[in-house]
Motif scaffolding. Structure first.
Motif, short mmCIF file in Angstrom:
data_model
loop_
_atom_site.label_atom_id
_atom_site.label_comp_id
_atom_site.label_asym_id
_atom_site.label_seq_id
_atom_site.Cartn_x
_atom_site.Cartn_y
_atom_site.Cartn_z
N ASP A 142 0.90 -1.16 0.00
CA ASP A 142 0.00 0.00 0.00
C ASP A 142 0.94 1.20 0.00
OD1 ASP A 142 -2.16 1.77 0.30
OD2 ASP A 142 -2.20 1.56 2.48
N GLY A 144 1.97 5.33 -1.67
CA GLY A 144 1.46 6.54 -2.30
C GLY A 144 2.05 7.78 -1.69
N LEU A 161 -2.80 10.25 -3.44
CA LEU A 161 -2.97 9.14 -4.37
C LEU A 161 -2.36 7.88 -3.77
CD1 LEU A 161 -1.92 11.00 -7.63
CD2 LEU A 161 -4.24 10.51 -6.84
N TYR A 163 -1.58 3.39 -4.47
CA TYR A 163 -1.55 2.16 -5.27
C TYR A 163 -1.50 0.99 -4.29
CZ TYR A 163 0.35 -1.86 -7.70
OH TYR A 163 0.55 -3.13 -8.18
N GLN A 164 -2.31 -0.03 -4.57
CA GLN A 164 -2.29 -1.25 -3.76
C GLN A 164 -2.22 -2.45 -4.69
OE1 GLN A 164 -5.99 -1.15 -1.57
NE2 GLN A 164 -5.04 -0.11 0.16
N ARG A 165 -1.40 -3.41 -4.34
CA ARG A 165 -1.40 -4.72 -4.98
C ARG A 165 -2.18 -5.63 -4.05
NH1 ARG A 165 -1.67 -7.47 -9.50
NH2 ARG A 165 -0.80 -9.54 -9.29
N ASP A 178 -4.85 -4.74 -9.06
CA ASP A 178 -4.09 -3.52 -8.83
C ASP A 178 -5.11 -2.41 -8.59
OD1 ASP A 178 -1.44 -4.53 -9.33
OD2 ASP A 178 -1.99 -4.63 -11.45
N ASP A 179 -5.05 -1.78 -7.43
CA ASP A 179 -5.97 -0.69 -7.08
C ASP A 179 -5.22 0.63 -7.11
OD1 ASP A 179 -7.97 -2.53 -6.66
OD2 ASP A 179 -7.85 -2.47 -4.48
N PHE A 180 -5.78 1.60 -7.83
CA PHE A 180 -5.28 2.97 -7.83
C PHE A 180 -6.42 3.85 -7.37
CE2 PHE A 180 -3.01 0.81 -11.23
CZ PHE A 180 -1.70 1.19 -11.01
#
Length: 191
Positions: A142, A144, A161, A163-165, A178-180
């Motif tokens: 997690d 950003g 902002l 980004y999460q895998r 992949d979450d943005f």
């Protein structure tokens, strides 16, 4: 829902009360400071034959271990429901946590804007009407960055902002994602 609204109103009111009257450069992110805050969300979507509602609450606490560097655990609480025309209703709850390390770039001018970056990991468990989607969701990483706007010495609006895998996304085994996105919320410093 009433409890979440009440908590939000209290946080907003307290954020306008100046608890400390003057800060020099570097004091906003000084060692030992404690930041309490969170984000909330509400979504209601209507389709032709069904509707979905989601309420989310993400309380967090940050502790500055050294100037500029905070550890920041955050709870993840979300409740969702679906209603179909035929009378079928489903609901589920997601509970989890993330643990992030946050570094702040507080400038020497003592301004009200403080950029930050973060990194960490987390998990989410799923319960309720999830069917076979009951696997533990893992979040690694997690990461950003964003900015904190101090509108008083103890009250902050923050946005950033991320980004999460995500492994086992939505509780579905072997579903990776992949979450943005963008997060925003308010915080107050209590120490």
């Amino acid at each position: 829902m009433k409890r979440v609204s009440f908590i939000l109103i209290i946080l907003l009111l307290v954020s306008f009360v100046p608890l400390n009257f003057a800060f020099s450069a570097g004091d906003k992110t000084a060692q030992g400071r404690v930041e309490i805050g969170g984000d909330v969300s509400f979504t209601h979507t209507s389709y032709e034959h069904f509707s979905m509602t989601n309420i989310g609450f993400w309380p967090r606490i940050g502790y500055f271990v050294i100037p500029g560097l905070a550890i920041e655990p955050k709870l993840l609480v979300s409740h969702s429901s679906q209603s179909y025309e035929g009378g079928e209703d489903y609901s589920w709850t997601d509970l989890g946590a993330t643990f992030n390390v946050v570094y702040h770039f507080e400038g020497g001018a003592g301004g009200g804007l403080v950029p930050f970056i973060f990194g960490g990991l987390g998990f989410v468990s799923h319960s309720g009407d999830v069917g076979e989607a009951d696997e533990m969701t893992m979040i690694l990483p997690d990461v950003g960055g964003g900015i904190k706007f101090f509108f008083t010495n103890d009250a902050v609006f923050r946005g950033g902002l991320f980004y999460q895998r995500v492994s086992n996304a939505g509780g579905v085994k072997d579903a990776d994602a992949d979450d943005f996105g963008f997060r925003a919320g308010i915080s107050i410093f209590v120490k």
